[in-house]
Design a protein around this motif. Structure first.
Motif, short mmCIF file in Angstrom:
data_model
loop_
_atom_site.label_atom_id
_atom_site.label_comp_id
_atom_site.label_asym_id
_atom_site.label_seq_id
_atom_site.Cartn_x
_atom_site.Cartn_y
_atom_site.Cartn_z
N TRP A 1 -9.65 -9.38 -1.40
CA TRP A 1 -8.47 -10.23 -1.39
C TRP A 1 -7.83 -10.27 -0.01
O TRP A 1 -7.47 -11.29 0.52
CB TRP A 1 -7.46 -9.67 -2.43
N PHE B 1 1.64 -18.65 -4.10
CA PHE B 1 1.41 -17.66 -5.14
C PHE B 1 2.04 -18.09 -6.45
O PHE B 1 2.25 -17.29 -7.34
CB PHE B 1 1.95 -16.29 -4.69
N GLY B 2 2.37 -19.33 -6.55
CA GLY B 2 2.87 -19.83 -7.82
C GLY B 2 4.19 -19.22 -8.24
O GLY B 2 4.48 -19.11 -9.42
N ASN C 1 6.98 -13.46 -5.74
CA ASN C 1 6.07 -12.71 -6.59
C ASN C 1 6.15 -11.23 -6.20
O ASN C 1 5.72 -10.82 -5.13
CB ASN C 1 4.65 -13.27 -6.36
N THR D 1 4.65 -8.47 -7.09
CA THR D 1 3.42 -7.72 -6.80
C THR D 1 2.92 -8.02 -5.40
O THR D 1 2.60 -7.13 -4.61
CB THR D 1 2.32 -8.13 -7.81
C1 LIG Z 1 1.42 -12.27 -8.08
O1 LIG Z 1 0.54 -11.82 -7.04
C2 LIG Z 1 -0.58 -11.09 -7.53
C3 LIG Z 1 -1.32 -10.52 -6.31
O2 LIG Z 1 -1.55 -11.51 -5.36
C4 LIG Z 1 -1.44 -12.03 -8.38
O3 LIG Z 1 -2.54 -11.31 -8.91
C5 LIG Z 1 -0.59 -12.60 -9.52
O4 LIG Z 1 -1.35 -13.54 -10.24
C6 LIG Z 1 0.67 -13.24 -9.00
N1 LIG Z 1 1.54 -13.60 -10.13
C7 LIG Z 1 2.08 -14.80 -10.24
C8 LIG Z 1 3.01 -14.99 -11.41
O5 LIG Z 1 1.87 -15.69 -9.45
#
Ligand SMILES: *[C@@H]1O[C@H](CO)[C@@H](O)[C@H](O)[C@H]1NC(C)=O
Ligand SMILES: *[C@@H]1O[C@H](CO)[C@@H](O)[C@H](O)[C@H]1NC(C)=O
Ligand SMILES: *[C@@H]1O[C@H](CO)[C@@H](O)[C@H](O)[C@H]1NC(C)=O
Ligand SMILES: *[C@@H]1O[C@H](CO)[C@@H](O)[C@H](O)[C@H]1NC(C)=O
Ligand SMILES: *[C@@H]1O[C@H](CO)[C@@H](O)[C@H](O)[C@H]1NC(C)=O
Ligand SMILES: *[C@@H]1O[C@H](CO)[C@@H](O)[C@H](O)[C@H]1NC(C)=O
Length: 513
Positions: A3, A17-18, A33, A35
């Protein structure tokens, strides 16, 4: 790891990252996001700890590390500039070992001793600002990080000791200080003038010292000096309302020229006008009004769009009313400063303008071979070097000084843009910049100034790691991804803290806006 490599290879592309879109003025704001943000924040922490370890091993308690040769130098009077500058970053990263190493050291500094010239400005923003921010954070939200409480009190005592040593600088016919000091003999470099930024970037730290100690002298000295900048004479030195010249005669208080801009030498004078209002909205309304005048004139009179890229916005320099189509990495704080002003004053036009400037500075990063922007750039179509005409055509600027000296201003403006709009695009830009800086400037024991941002690998490493690497680059790269906290810039302009020009967060004194 895979990644990571994908991100690295795609570092020039905006990443998505949505994360939910931020609604301005919503009280239910989410910060991207979590994470992803935590991953990035940890990567910046790793860079901080790597360079702190190198500094501790090869340079402490000297001023800075030479990260290629693993040696050191003392360009800031040998009082441990990197350690003092690193304190507030180690605090916001919540690294107790580093915090306690630094606050064990600070009480041992003897600010009375140095044979080198002392810069009143540099000493104020790095040492005084660093100790005051450490004190504020350790007396406040991060008090649990200090092992020895007397070390916390010593931060203020040492700040006061230092200011008492420097205070004779203001003993001039006008009260405008000398910047070049020889403190052991209490003499100066006898310069007939002082600069706009070096005179106008003392008032936040010295006023805060007065507020913390109850001795008004420090505030009075710095505000008296500032008064000549707020009421510039002669009239010709203010070619546009609020925008002034660069050199001020220490004997008369008169400006000597009408040349300036938001560039080095002038920059943080404008920065502090609005930050003083953030610091205390009741005492510093005049500063706010002067910032508004400067901001309005900048929008009306200095806005410039490159002929080859009319979609980009840069701020020109001026020589009286003649514009000079050149800018600098240092000036890229301007987008963030417009954003801060727009947010605290509730002015969407300043926010929009700030975002346009952030976009222009992003272009200077995204266009180069390393993904890092140059020290100085121009967009004057009449003096394009032949070997950069294609570059100018594509990117809207050309490079006139290609070094990168580990400066923070582009990351700083991304930080304000993210905190104030909530648009995670700015986190992505900051991450791209951090990855590029990590890749290009990492040396044996730390990070180094490089010679050429537009050659793969960055060209030669100049073997110098400025103390502001710790104070600023590491801090802004980290806090743009870090969780919300009271010292973070507030998205509704209700700031409890204000960052000095060295990125040291100071607790505001006045009533909330
Ligand atoms: C947040 O980031 C993580 C790591 O990049 C990814 O796996 C995850 O799908 C993301 N969550 C959203 C809600 O976009
Ligand atoms: C705590 O710090 C002070 C200086 O601020 C020092 O004199 C004292 O020895 C320290 N105490 C301990 C237990 O380390
Ligand atoms: C306040 O600080 C100034 C500057 O160092 C010093 O001369 C003065 O004696 C101090 N005043 C008090 C009341 O401590
Ligand atoms: C500053 O003002 C003094 C007093 O008028 C004058 O003698 C001196 O030449 C001026 N210096 C500069 C650099 O203009
Ligand atoms: C600055 O811009 C304003 C608004 O366009 C204009 O009225 C003014 O003349 C300009 N000032 C100068 C000195 O060109
Ligand atoms: C920063 O550089 C180091 C050394 O090359 C590397 O291990 C680390 O993964 C890099 N960090 C990022 C986020 O690229």
């Amino acid at each position: 790891m895979l990644w990571l490599q994908v991100i690295f290879l795609g570092s020039c592309l905006p990443l998505s990252f949505g994360a939910p879109t931020y609604q301005r003025k919503s009280s239910k704001r989410t910060y991207g996001n979590a994470t992803e943000s935590q991953y990035r924040a940890n990567a910046v922490k790793e860079a901080f700890q790597f360079s702190w370890h190198g500094y501790k091993t090869y340079a402490f308690p000297h001023d800075e590390l030479h990260p290629v040769s693993n040696t050191y130098s003392d360009s800031r009077n040998g009082w441990g500039a990197s350690a003092v500058d690193a304190l507030s970053t180690a605090l916001v990263m919540e690294l107790p070992d580093v915090v306690n190493e630094i606050i064990d050291f600070i009480p041992t500094i003897n600010f009375a001793v140095t044979s080198d010239q002392v810069s009143l400005f540099e000493t104020t923003i790095r040492y005084l600002g660093g100790m005051l921010a450490g004190y504020d954070l350790l007396k406040g939200p991060l008090s649990s990080l200090a092992v020895n409480d007397s070390n916390v009190d010593a931060l203020l005592t040492q700040a006061k000791n230092l200011a008492d040593i420097l205070a004779y600088a203001f003993d001039t016919p006008t009260g405008i200080p000398h910047n070049g000091l020889y403190i052991e003999s209490k003499t100066t470099d006898n310069s007939p003038d002082n600069g706009l930024a070096t005179t106008g970037t003392l008032v936040l730290e010295w006023t805060h010292l007065s507020d913390l100690t109850g001795n008004t002298t420090y505030a009075d000295l710095s505000q008296k000096a500032e008064s000549y900048l707020l009421n510039p004479q002669p009239a010709s030195s203010e070619p546009f309302p609020g925008l002034v010249g660069t050199n001020i005669n220490i004997t008369t208080g008169l400006f000597e020229d009408a040349t300036g801009g938001w560039v080095g030498g002038d920059d943080s004078f404008y920065e502090y006008l609005i930050k003083m209002f953030v610091y205390d909205t009741s005492r510093f309304k005049e500063y706010r009004d002067r910032w508004i005048a400067a901001a309005d004139s900048t929008i009306a009179n200095l806005t410039s769009h490159p002929t080859t890229r009319p979609d980009l916005t840069f701020v020109a320099m001026f020589d009286s009313t003649r514009l000079i189509l050149e800018s600098e990495h240092l000036a890229c704080f301007d987008g963030g400063n417009f954003l801060l002003g727009g947010e605290v004053l509730g002015r969407q036009d300043y926010i929009d303008y700030g975002l346009a400037l952030v976009n222009g500075c992003h272009d200077t990063y995204a266009s180069t071979a390393t993904g890092i922007g140059p020290e100085v750039f121009s967009w004057d179509p009449n003096s394009v070097p032949a070997d950069q005409s294609a570059f100018f055509q594509a990117n809207g600027f050309y490079i006139t000084n290609s070094i990168y000296d580990l400066r923070p201003e582009v990351l700083e403006s991304y930080y304000y843009a993210y905190r104030i709009t909530g648009d995670t695009k700015y986190q992505d830009w900051a991450w791209d910049a951090f990855v590029a800086i990590n890749t290009t400037t990492r040396a044996n024991s730390g990070f180094s100034e490089i010679e050429n941002v537009n050659t793969p690998g960055g060209g030669a490493k100049d073997d110098f790691q400025e103390s502001f690497w710790f104070a600023e680059v590491m801090k802004y790269a980290y806090i743009i991804h870090a969780p919300d906290a009271e010292w973070q810039v507030n998205s509704e302009g209700k700031n409890k803290w204000v960052f000095n020009t060295e990125a040291h967060p100071l607790k505001v004194a006045g009533p909330p806006i």
